[in-house]
Motif scaffolding. Sequence first.
Motif, PDB file in Angstrom:
ATOM      1  N   ARG A 148       4.676   8.789 -10.293  1.00 24.10           N
ATOM      2  CA  ARG A 148       4.609   7.935 -11.483  1.00 24.10           C
ATOM      3  C   ARG A 148       5.139   8.608 -12.753  1.00 24.10           C
TER       4      ARG A 148
ATOM      5  N   GLU B  43       2.219   6.452  -7.055  1.00 25.52           N
ATOM      6  CA  GLU B  43       1.211   7.399  -7.549  1.00 25.52           C
ATOM      7  C   GLU B  43       1.702   8.840  -7.432  1.00 25.52           C
TER       8      GLU B  43
ATOM      9  N   LEU C 132       2.535   1.609  -3.428  1.00 29.38           N
ATOM     10  CA  LEU C 132       1.597   2.102  -4.432  1.00 29.38           C
ATOM     11  C   LEU C 132       1.362   3.603  -4.266  1.00 29.38           C
TER      12      LEU C 132
ATOM     13  N   THR D 202      -0.600  -0.946 -10.344  1.00 26.83           N
ATOM     14  CA  THR D 202      -1.709  -0.004 -10.466  1.00 26.83           C
ATOM     15  C   THR D 202      -2.757  -0.170  -9.370  1.00 26.83           C
ATOM     16  N   ASP D 203      -2.619  -1.208  -8.568  1.00 22.86           N
ATOM     17  CA  ASP D 203      -3.480  -1.430  -7.419  1.00 22.86           C
ATOM     18  C   ASP D 203      -2.653  -2.183  -6.372  1.00 22.86           C
ATOM     19  N   VAL D 204      -3.232  -2.412  -5.206  1.00 28.14           N
ATOM     20  CA  VAL D 204      -2.464  -3.027  -4.126  1.00 28.14           C
ATOM     21  C   VAL D 204      -1.982  -4.420  -4.506  1.00 28.14           C
ATOM     22  N   ALA D 205      -2.825  -5.189  -5.176  1.00 26.26           N
ATOM     23  CA  ALA D 205      -2.430  -6.561  -5.550  1.00 26.26           C
ATOM     24  C   ALA D 205      -1.247  -6.553  -6.514  1.00 26.26           C
ATOM     25  N   SER D 206      -1.281  -5.682  -7.520  1.00 23.33           N
ATOM     26  CA  SER D 206      -0.166  -5.651  -8.470  1.00 23.33           C
ATOM     27  C   SER D 206       1.087  -5.031  -7.842  1.00 23.33           C
TER      28      SER D 206
ATOM     29  N   ARG E 122       1.879  -5.447  -4.684  1.00 26.43           N
ATOM     30  CA  ARG E 122       2.407  -6.556  -3.877  1.00 26.43           C
ATOM     31  C   ARG E 122       3.139  -7.552  -4.771  1.00 26.43           C
TER      32      ARG E 122
ATOM     33  N   GLU F  77       0.830  -1.215   0.000  1.00 28.69           N
ATOM     34  CA  GLU F  77       0.000   0.000   0.000  1.00 28.69           C
ATOM     35  C   GLU F  77       0.858   1.256   0.000  1.00 28.69           C
TER      36      GLU F  77
END
Length: 185
Positions: free
Chosen positions: A32, A29, A25, A46-50, A52, A22
């Motif tokens: 970037r 942002e 990311l 682009t999100d928390v999963a990616s 991570r 988090e």
Amino acid sequence: MYAISLGDDGAELRPLEPWHAEEFLAHLERGREFIGQYIPFGSGATDVASARAALQKYADQRAADTGSLHGLWLDGKLVGGVLFLNFDAERGNCEVGCWLEPAAAGRGLVTRAARVLVDWAVEERGMHRVEWIAAAANEPSLNVARRLGMRREGVLRQSYPHRGVRHDLEVWAVLAEEWRGRQGA
């Protein structure tokens, strides 16, 4: 884990692990566009999963002894990092790289952190050669190589396609004996 002070300004070098997703990311942002000028670092996060997953890739490289990722924190806030993009202990060669968000630029953070990595690679791991490769137009990155005492070895002309442009890449390096000589001077 470790936290290495990089000076009196509250800067620290620490591991950057999957559980930082988090924070990583949010950092990406903030920077970037700046980060992406010359490198695609973090562009897939682009999100928390990616985010991570990106951090897990480097954790896996650390476990395999082929690379690693280290964050730069300034007053407790992640603002950039340094990494071993390639780490070949058997051949004694590695490549150091960096990224930084714009608010942290111009403070010498990358140079100080990269110095820690190069010193560790040479003195602790016995690396013979440490490389720094950057787009020829990326003067801040090339200046880090200069401040580290690396030598410009050549230019790979139009070898790096990024954002629709073929960039020249400059190859810089320092050998172990040169590094030790500079550190002793």
